[in-house]
Write a protein that holds these residues in place. Structure first.
Motif, PDB file in Angstrom:
ATOM      1  N   ARG A  73       4.274   8.715 -11.088  1.00  0.00           N
ATOM      2  CA  ARG A  73       3.276   8.839 -12.161  1.00  0.00           C
ATOM      3  C   ARG A  73       2.664  10.242 -12.235  1.00  0.00           C
ATOM      4  N   GLY A  74       3.211  11.184 -11.484  1.00  0.00           N
ATOM      5  CA  GLY A  74       2.759  12.571 -11.568  1.00  0.00           C
ATOM      6  C   GLY A  74       1.543  12.907 -10.744  1.00  0.00           C
ATOM      7  N   SER A 133     -10.446  15.618  -7.910  1.00  0.00           N
ATOM      8  CA  SER A 133      -9.425  14.910  -8.682  1.00  0.00           C
ATOM      9  C   SER A 133      -9.395  13.445  -8.275  1.00  0.00           C
ATOM     10  N   PRO A 134      -9.273  12.549  -9.247  1.00  0.00           N
ATOM     11  CA  PRO A 134      -9.157  11.125  -8.895  1.00  0.00           C
ATOM     12  C   PRO A 134      -7.832  10.808  -8.187  1.00  0.00           C
ATOM     13  N   TRP A 135      -6.856  11.718  -8.263  1.00  0.00           N
ATOM     14  CA  TRP A 135      -5.574  11.486  -7.604  1.00  0.00           C
ATOM     15  C   TRP A 135      -5.692  11.460  -6.085  1.00  0.00           C
ATOM     16  N   ALA A 180       0.832  -1.203   0.000  1.00  0.00           N
ATOM     17  CA  ALA A 180       0.000   0.000   0.000  1.00  0.00           C
ATOM     18  C   ALA A 180       0.866   1.252   0.000  1.00  0.00           C
ATOM     19  N   SER A 181       1.888   1.254   0.812  1.00  0.00           N
ATOM     20  CA  SER A 181       2.783   2.404   0.878  1.00  0.00           C
ATOM     21  C   SER A 181       3.523   2.594  -0.437  1.00  0.00           C
ATOM     22  N   ALA A 182       4.035   1.501  -0.986  1.00  0.00           N
ATOM     23  CA  ALA A 182       4.763   1.583  -2.255  1.00  0.00           C
ATOM     24  C   ALA A 182       3.838   1.987  -3.402  1.00  0.00           C
ATOM     25  N   GLY A 183       2.617   1.479  -3.407  1.00  0.00           N
ATOM     26  CA  GLY A 183       1.667   1.833  -4.465  1.00  0.00           C
ATOM     27  C   GLY A 183       1.307   3.302  -4.438  1.00  0.00           C
ATOM     28  N   SER A 184       1.063   3.835  -3.252  1.00  0.00           N
ATOM     29  CA  SER A 184       0.760   5.252  -3.119  1.00  0.00           C
ATOM     30  C   SER A 184       1.957   6.099  -3.556  1.00  0.00           C
ATOM     31  N   TRP A 185       3.142   5.731  -3.091  1.00  0.00           N
ATOM     32  CA  TRP A 185       4.351   6.457  -3.468  1.00  0.00           C
ATOM     33  C   TRP A 185       4.547   6.437  -4.981  1.00  0.00           C
TER      34      TRP A 185
END
Length: 181
Positions: free
Chosen positions: A25-26, A60-62, A14-19
């Motif tokens: 990925r901007g 924003s979906p971000w 989860a941490s790596a995916g968010s990072w």
């Protein structure tokens, strides 16, 4: 131990995916632009560091890629569940290896509702420190002493006993026990 490993892996993923989404990925740049439309730069930074008070904006979906406390994003939820599973796995393993070491924790766990209510009463007490390590230490000591003394005399906390009585009263009304004559 499997539970601890699964939890740790989930938290790291989860941490790596968010990072990855925010930094590589901007997402952070896009989120910064979207955030300035609805909040100050300071509020945006506070949200990313300390988490949200209420809900995140939806412009924003971000926002879904944020991993901050109390944001209820997918990454926050997986991270929180992962940490919880890891802690459970470690404590269950310790309970098998060194049960006497965890006896005080088990006593706390036998009256969680009572201790939570007592904790809320301590928070509301105007003569006690409100925040910081002194307040935390005082709460832990008061709750520990109460739990140890109470459990010495009774099997359940007072609020847990009320719930136990209530549950058995309902059970008796719904499905009365057969009385042996």
């Amino acid at each position: 131990m499997r539970l601890a490993v699964i939890g740790a892996v989930a938290a790291v993923l989860a941490s790596a995916g968010s990072w990855y989404l925010l930094e590589r990925r901007g997402g952070l740049a896009a989120l910064t632009g979207a955030a300035t439309e609805v909040m100050s730069r300071e509020d945006f930074t506070d949200t990313l560091v300390w988490g949200a008070e209420g809900t995140l904006p939806t412009n924003s979906p971000w926002w879904l890629a944020v991993l901050a406390p109390h944001t209820t994003t997918p990454f926050d939820l997986v991270f929180t569940l992962g940490i919880a599973l890891a802690v459970l796995g470690v404590t269950l393993t310790l309970a098998l290896v060194a049960p006497r070491f965890l006896r005080p924790v088990a006593i706390f766990g036998s009256l969680p509702l009572t201790l939570y209510a007592l904790h809320l009463l301590l928070l509301a007490a105007p003569w006690l420190p409100e925040t910081g390590w002194p307040a935390f230490g005082l709460h832990v000591v008061v709750l520990a002493v109460f739990a140890l003394v109470w459990r010495h005399f009774f099997p359940r906390g007072p609020l847990e006993q009320v719930l136990w009585w209530s549950a058995h009263a309902v059970e008796d009304r719904i499905a009365p026990r057969r009385r042996i004559r």
